[in-house]
Design an enzyme around this catalytic site. Sequence first.
Site, mmCIF file in Angstrom:
data_model
loop_
_atom_site.group_PDB
_atom_site.id
_atom_site.type_symbol
_atom_site.label_atom_id
_atom_site.label_comp_id
_atom_site.label_asym_id
_atom_site.label_seq_id
_atom_site.Cartn_x
_atom_site.Cartn_y
_atom_site.Cartn_z
ATOM 1 N N CYS A 111 0.844 -1.200 0.000
ATOM 2 C CA CYS A 111 0.000 0.000 0.000
ATOM 3 C C CYS A 111 0.879 1.249 0.000
ATOM 4 O O CYS A 111 0.641 2.192 -0.775
ATOM 5 C CB CYS A 111 -0.928 -0.005 1.222
ATOM 6 N N CYS A 112 1.926 1.258 0.855
ATOM 7 C CA CYS A 112 2.842 2.403 0.878
ATOM 8 C C CYS A 112 3.560 2.563 -0.458
ATOM 9 O O CYS A 112 3.812 3.689 -0.895
ATOM 10 C CB CYS A 112 3.864 2.252 1.998
ATOM 11 N N CYS A 194 -0.865 8.634 7.275
ATOM 12 C CA CYS A 194 -2.223 8.399 6.789
ATOM 13 C C CYS A 194 -3.161 8.149 7.973
ATOM 14 O O CYS A 194 -2.761 7.570 8.989
ATOM 15 C CB CYS A 194 -2.234 7.198 5.857
ATOM 16 N N CYS A 197 -3.510 4.641 9.584
ATOM 17 C CA CYS A 197 -2.240 4.070 10.061
ATOM 18 C C CYS A 197 -1.593 4.914 11.147
ATOM 19 O O CYS A 197 -0.418 4.727 11.469
ATOM 20 C CB CYS A 197 -1.270 3.905 8.893
ATOM 21 N N CYS A 222 8.134 3.734 5.924
ATOM 22 C CA CYS A 222 7.150 3.562 4.869
ATOM 23 C C CYS A 222 7.767 3.144 3.546
ATOM 24 O O CYS A 222 7.068 2.951 2.572
ATOM 25 C CB CYS A 222 6.372 4.855 4.687
#
Length: 241
Positions: A111-112, A194, A197, A222
């Site tokens: 996702c990162c 985010c 997170c 990240c």
Amino acid sequence: MSAEFDGKLAATRATLERIAADFSPAVFASSLAAEDMVLTDLILRAKLPIRIFTLETGRLHAETLGMIDRIREVYATEIALYRPEPAAVDAYVTAHGLNAFYDSVEMRKECCRIRKVEPLNRALAGNKAWITGQRRAQSTTRSELAVQEDDPAHGMQKFNPLADWSEDEVWHYLRSNNVPYNPLHDKGYPSIGCEPCTRAIQPGEDVRAGRWWWENPESKECGLHVVDGKLVRIKSTAEQA
Ligand code: SF4
């Protein structure tokens, strides 16, 4: 504040001026957090030719997005926004779900990679140097952070002008210069990423304990400062000499 702080501030100003003079074009990757607002203020007040951008991941807090408007109001400056490729986000969400980053470190890093690393690479392309607001005291993974590092992954120099600043010094600068800051900092968020997170922390907890709190401290980066997917400390130019 002390003469020591005055020295750090002068050194930081000198570093930014050197970047503008010797490493143009250079960019500042702002996450719109407290440290980033110190650098934003220093760059914009000095009218340095350093472009400021942020990674608009699509999962930021409303308060963080609000900082883009605050910067426009206070400095009459537009921060450049880099967003993830919509097709990559769609493919990830369709295959794994919207919040699959909670399932495993691999899913979180993917996702990162989509929302941060790929847009960062686009933002950095064509520049000679980039700047971050990282400080050594922020986490175990940043304890040996240098002010200037060789960044072989991006083929340029990376500068961390606030590497030796303390949290108190950051806040002293913001308050004494009336610099706008993310209101989440007043709600227990010393470190902001985010929205899904990041959580608020309790007094006494490590400043980055609220980031990816379900993972081990050693894996809490990240990917932006990671080489080949591993947590590799990039040696400073001085260390390599
Ligand atoms: S911080 Fe969380 S939501 Fe943001 S890109 Fe990384 S895993 Fe995705």
